[in-house]
Design an enzyme around this catalytic site. Sequence first.
Site, PDB file in Angstrom:
ATOM      1  N   GLU A 120      -6.480   2.834  -2.275  1.00  0.00           N
ATOM      2  CA  GLU A 120      -5.182   3.494  -2.423  1.00  0.00           C
ATOM      3  C   GLU A 120      -5.112   4.282  -3.726  1.00  0.00           C
ATOM      4  OE1 GLU A 120      -1.899   0.763  -1.913  1.00  0.00           O
ATOM      5  OE2 GLU A 120      -2.653   0.078   0.025  1.00  0.00           O
ATOM      6  N   GLU A 187       0.468   7.787   4.536  1.00  0.00           N
ATOM      7  CA  GLU A 187       1.381   6.760   5.067  1.00  0.00           C
ATOM      8  C   GLU A 187       2.834   7.054   4.722  1.00  0.00           C
ATOM      9  OE1 GLU A 187       0.293   2.655   4.474  1.00  0.00           O
ATOM     10  OE2 GLU A 187       2.269   1.938   5.100  1.00  0.00           O
TER      11      GLU A 187
HETATM   12  O1  KIV Z   1      -3.861  -2.294   5.391  1.00  0.00           O
HETATM   13  C1  KIV Z   1      -3.681  -1.564   6.384  1.00  0.00           C
HETATM   14  O2  KIV Z   1      -3.616  -2.001   7.532  1.00  0.00           O
HETATM   15  C2  KIV Z   1      -3.544  -0.126   6.131  1.00  0.00           C
HETATM   16  C3  KIV Z   1      -3.072   0.709   7.249  1.00  0.00           C
HETATM   17  C4  KIV Z   1      -1.645   0.459   7.487  1.00  0.00           C
HETATM   18  C5  KIV Z   1      -3.357   2.157   7.018  1.00  0.00           C
HETATM   19  O3  KIV Z   1      -3.795   0.308   5.057  1.00  0.00           O
END
Ligand code: KIV
Length: 286
Positions: A120, A187
């Site tokens: 991220e 997201e």
């Molecule tokens: O952790 C997860 O499942 C994610 C998705 C929602 C993209 O990062």
Amino acid sequence: MSTQQEIRRLTAPDIRARKGGEPIVCLTSYHAHTARLVDRYCDVILVGDSLGMVMHGLETTVPVTLDMMILQGHAVMRGSKRALVVVDMPFGSYEQSKEQAFASCARVLKETHCGAIKLEGGRRMAETIAFLVERGVPVMGHVGLTPQSINTLGSFRAQGRDEADWEPIEADAMAVADAGAFSVVVEAVAEPLGRRITEQIPIPTIGIGASPACDGQILVLEDMLGLSPRVPRFVKRYGDLGPGIETAIATYAKEVRKREFPGPDHVYPMRPKARKKADLRGLSWG
Ligand code: KIV
């Protein structure tokens, strides 16, 4: 000559090459069994750190550890053959330095045999992404709502719903692309922003609560199957497995209590020879 047909797994470059092409289908999975099913239909399986909330009932993804991700990543690799498996880097395993990030990613790649990792952050992670990619780690980025930052964000709120807030999110997506990521999850952003980022950047965008214009889409499997008690607005429920599972468990419990299960078909009889001996000894077979 082997009659077995070799199944080649999709790779990060395969996914990178799909920019602007056929939509990239992605779902999460954390187990071998669900991975086997997802693998038949999806291009990418994400072992998301959402497993902390979905499997372990945690409030956020922050407490998830590298060991948890490696264990489930390995399970998903064993259950799948064709899809690119991407393992999420958990909070605290990559932000401190490029070196820390490389050491954590190397563990994930070596111990799970997955094909890529996801982390991220946009501009703040660009240098690290470039460092990883140069050293052989395929990176999927993640911008917009970044759940690991929940303690600074304050809530899981959609991002960029005012045009004035678009610029930093666009800059994040571009920075991830420039750093060499092969794709990026976008997201929970306003739809026009998701569309605009997809038009602007040269790598595939994988939308979750973003835009139908994204190059691909992803959902958390348990959310779309109707197994999660609460889901965000962007989740479409493609199944309602919760009630079916509950009925099965309730019926099992009832049958065990009434000694209806196991029935004759669910127990092992003796081998015929042993049975004959037991018959001679006058033992009853019920
Ligand atoms: O952790 C997860 O499942 C994610 C998705 C929602 C993209 O990062």
